[in-house]
Design an enzyme around this catalytic site. Structure first.
Site, PDB file in Angstrom:
ATOM      1  N   GLY D 165      52.806  11.964  33.857  1.00 11.66           N
ATOM      2  CA  GLY D 165      52.742  12.946  32.791  1.00 11.66           C
ATOM      3  C   GLY D 165      51.378  13.606  32.742  1.00 11.66           C
ATOM      4  N   CYS D 166      51.312  14.691  31.988  1.00 13.77           N
ATOM      5  CA  CYS D 166      50.062  15.452  31.928  1.00 13.77           C
ATOM      6  C   CYS D 166      48.970  14.663  31.205  1.00 13.77           C
ATOM      7  CB  CYS D 166      50.297  16.803  31.273  1.00 13.77           C
ATOM      8  SG  CYS D 166      51.227  16.754  29.725  1.00 13.77           S
ATOM      9  N   TYR D 167      49.287  14.096  30.047  1.00 20.15           N
ATOM     10  CA  TYR D 167      48.266  13.304  29.357  1.00 20.15           C
ATOM     11  C   TYR D 167      47.817  12.124  30.209  1.00 20.15           C
ATOM     12  CZ  TYR D 167      49.267  15.774  24.929  1.00 20.15           C
ATOM     13  OH  TYR D 167      49.411  16.713  23.947  1.00 20.15           O
ATOM     14  N   SER D 170      45.226  13.006  32.736  1.00 16.10           N
ATOM     15  CA  SER D 170      43.888  13.288  32.191  1.00 16.10           C
ATOM     16  C   SER D 170      43.186  12.024  31.708  1.00 16.10           C
ATOM     17  CB  SER D 170      44.004  14.289  31.036  1.00 16.10           C
ATOM     18  OG  SER D 170      44.442  13.653  29.838  1.00 16.10           O
TER      19      SER D 170
END
Lengths: 356, 356, 356, 356
Positions: D165-167, D170
């Site tokens: 996922g994107c989170y 990061s």
């Protein structure tokens, strides 16, 4: 002390009102204005989607208003509303508004419609621009076009007021004195408008998703946007002859606001025309018209959240054209604020009550 | 395999280039494009403000490019640059660019100027629109207007290219075939444009602060924006007679992009004019012109970050007008991308090299 | 009728006020609120930059207010202001505000300072965080920290009020009852905030240009933002011991608003702590605190343009932490609205006068 | 010349790929990257909604790619796709992706899934966080978590890659070396993230309308956002013990980007920990990790449109905490770019092919 005395008198004078279709952007703004209005008793707000919940539950931003804590959204029952309210605001989609107005027309309630349904005098043109038969052709003739700067006196006594569209408001106010004073060539009017995204209403469509609008600029509705019908109707009435114009709206990533730029060709000697005199004469005493002159230009950020329209102009001696520019908040002066301004006129309240 | 072979050949062919004034938005974008360009060796980037720092230090987003790690911003020394670079891009403010170009004109280096200084053939008009004497009137006559869609052949051999302004790019490409084919009345052209805020450059002025632009829409430069001078010059050349137009730009809260809406009056029988044929004939093979036809409308979000221009049109039979709409990225096709497109032509590289 | 009568009484009670430094965002908002305030007579607004122009000329959005038409910006002469105004608002940069307050302290005028100059009780900490000596250390002890939710009674009688910073407002109101009720571990408080760009003031710096902020999100002031000093001071006072916290602000592309997320570790048995009771007990009757409970989350769009703070919370049983979230308008509750709230308290006006 | 030779070799090596679910934001970006990828032959793109139309018709911005002109969206037939493509990207909603992967698992095609369906090793946790049974529990064990910075070698040979996922992207990249080097207390990690609106996908819901997001900032998914499940899974694997963290995402009005701020407590003597050494050792040679050090802070505008992650850090000696901040483009490094990076590894292409 005079103002205080006047306020005391008027505050005894409270009008019972209802809002039908209170969950769209115009409906929500209308509720906001009415909750804060010194002469309003909001007796009903309808929303199929939110029926049974209080205004405060759905719109936390209103929750400091007592009425928002106590009043629940209801289903829209015209007979009940007509019994409970003296003035009923319709913030429904076109088509539905006309249907809803029919039973109300038999009641004592006065109606302020924010949809397009009663703006056009000709049901054929309605059908041409809106794609379906007029829902209540018999009522069309009774409606007053709710632009106080043109129809103030008729609005006072109206049973049914049809509030203008947002683009027409930004266009007709600047054009009216130029047409009436025969300052411009009526056959060569071109208009460009820019609108914020709430202009589309709270429509849940892909085109209005954040990431589709943000960092995007686009024309739309070319060449025959629906609002063209009422713009041309009203200009034709003012001119006393059929007026056909060019109008191109653009969608811009701001929440609110319309900027309109009008190109007109000056008649006769350019030097002889003084827009400052024409606009000053027409609007020097209007409560919501702000004339900027030919030195400053309008900016939506100066009118957003208010019921004001800013108007500026430039004469281009190179081309012989007059460029007139205006700015409004599409939801306030372009919809709900104007509706409240009409309401004030209809009730004999100060025209700016609840709007400053 | 043909493409691979061609690439192999061309990659031996590398041009040494320099960018003067690399810290503005156009300069930064130019550096970005040149660092990724397969046929470019960036030998210098100048910036008084950043002299001594590497490109990577100032623009972290470039730091994966080896050259950005090694190349330091330098002061702008024309003689040194002319020795080191074959082609020199000037991304300086107007006035300064002209000054800087003077010593370069004596050298072997070819110059691509992104400022306004060499766009106008008439130093008087330059003074009228820019408010000061032309810095290098002797060179003005030598410059080629860097719009490949009009001057492709002249650009190939040019010593000095004057890249068009962003608004003129969005206007001249759509208007050119209409003027040349005599499809429209040259005396009645009106143009509205909307621009993102980078159009103002990296100017540190209150007007361009975030909170002054966000949630704001406003016309500006009415009625005589500077770009009018080059638009009218180029339209007059195309028309073979003096053309005067109306042009109104608006500032809109997006970073990048221009949308232009052109109103033109069709000559002769409306039915006889087929814009699809006219635009298709003119631009069917252009690498960066995307014709949308009369069913779709342009949107800046489809061109931002690219060198493309989108063009769409509508005939309004009610008014006899043709409405032509275009969209570009003001920094790419409106400035740095177009400069690279010119560069490719000047060097004999594929016109789209480094731009797709 | 009771409200009307009360209004009539109070409207006789008008306070003469002045705003020093009226051209920044906080100053402008303060002028907006004061022009509409029923108990205010704005006798002076100072701005070096705009001296001699009327408020309406500089801020067209105020031009419908009579006072904005007549009142001109003046230079800031403390003696004159102290003669003319009963309460003087200072909306000056830190350092300057303290200097300006010195002569006022000798006069009868009461002062409401929106800068940081009188928020800190310890001149050493001031110097540590603001980088220069305190301009008026003698006055520091006299100031009351202008957060009505904590210091309501002291504010009523204060000669000098130091309005809190925007971040501290969004942090101290939610944390106060948790600290006082010893519900959380004072040694493990972490806070993340997001702020709109007006939080930086009308600073004309490259960092705040539209194109540098739009489509950008970034932390800043890590790990020691200036507001940390007053947050820790006030938390320490509440706790009766030194409290050190972690605080990270982020800049986000909106004009206005702060969202704060606070992470705290619950003391004792998680089940035993009921934030609804704690917050309800502390703030159930506060005019500008809106408790959302643990089902809804705050959103700046519900408070922008208002003096409200929204507070919501969640207990995370997985981690034993309480997450408290708040939202305010940084310019209203975070600055000018709070200043007016203090003003109302100081004058004995209804606390919400001019703020609803 | 070495690079040219290498390019020539590799260009003979082209992989046939398909994209299933090409109409969401991640799917669209994937198509954009693949159309420009030097080693990709896009043989199919599926979309129920757009079946029968060419890519160019739906996404005009791709229309300069020949393949976009010729390739039509098709319905998703797994058997046909498995015959035609060597690698199949799934850009479907969770649940659907797992269903679709089942028949593919029997074929020779390798699968890169961008949904959440194969990220979690424990079907129970999947059910807890996604609210329904896992669609293909038998396949879960086969998937490799597609974060090249952690699982590069496993990705090369994977039959099924589950892109993070994107989170989590990061968060995991910055945390990994700190966990592995035992620099921080694994029990006290708190994370705040800010995300642009495309993070929600092209969901047509009221919450993501322009006017609901613009000028709004809000936390959401508190305290148990779905991505928490994979973040904790991966941190636990790295730590060799169960790790539970605090994670709060916020929605911010930008199109793209994630900024993450991580709070960690340093173990042992603060002075002894040198993040520069830890991060430099871990990521000094990573193609897409940009280490900013402790002097500069990340900004999404430096990574948007790229596959890079920026990482910065600060030690707060006052609190003993290490604050680590990162920025990515949620659609590129947080989704489609990372998928292409995995693809390059799986095919033996240069890891950055098509991504610079």
């Amino acid at each position: 002390m005079k103002e205080v005395a006047e306020a005391a008198v008027l505050s005894r004078s409270v009008c019972k009102v209802a809002v039908v279709g209170a969950s769209g952007y115009a409906g929500e703004e209308l509720v906001r204005l009415l909750l804060a209005h010194p002469h309003v008793d909001l007796v009903a707000a309808t929303s199929r989607q939110f029926a049974g919940k209080t205004l405060a539950e759905i719109f936390p931003r209103f929750s400091h208003r007592e009425k928002a804590q106590s009043l629940k959204f209801s289903d829209a029952d015209p007979e009940q509303l007509a019994r409970d309210a003296e003035i009923i605001f319709l913030a429904l989609p076109h088509g539905l508004a006309g249907e809803f107005a029919k039973p109300l027309s038999q009641s004592a309630a006065r109606v302020i419609d924010l949809s397009a349904d009663f703006r056009l005098r000709d049901a054929q043109i309605y059908k041409e621009f809106y794609g379906h038969d007029h829902p209540a052709p018999d009522l069309s003739g009774e409606a007053v076009y709710g632009l106080p700067e043109i129809y103030r006196d008729q609005i006072r006594d109206a049973k049914l007021v049809a509030c203008p569209g947002c683009y027409p408001t930004s266009i007709l106010i600047p054009l009216r004195p130029l047409i009436r004073r025969r300052a411009i060539d009526r056959k060569r009017i071109l208009i460009t408008s820019l609108s914020g995204v709430t202009g589309a209403g709270r429509k849940i469509e892909a085109d209005y998703l954040f990431a589709e609008c943000n960092e995007s600029m686009r024309p739309y509705g070319v060449p025959k946007h629906r609002h063209l019908s009422e713009i041309e109707q009203e200009l034709s009435i003012l001119a006393g002859e059929k007026v056909v114009i060019q109008f191109t709206p653009h969608l811009v990533p701001v929440n609110r606001g319309i900027v309109t730029t009008i190109y007109a060709e000056l008649r006769g000697d350019v030097v002889a025309v003084d827009p400052a005199l024409i606009f000053g004469g027409a609007y020097g005493r209007e409560p919501f018209v702000r004339l900027l002159g030919d030195e400053r230009l309008p900016d939506t950020k100066n009118v957003v959240g208010t019921n004001f329209i800013e108007i500026a102009w430039k004469i281009d001696k190179r081309t012989g054209r007059l460029i007139v520019m205006s700015a409004i908040d599409n939801i306030v002066k372009g919809a709900s604020g104007q509706a409240v301004q009409c309401f004030n006129l209809m009730c004999g309240f100060p025209e700016a009550a609840g709007l400053l």
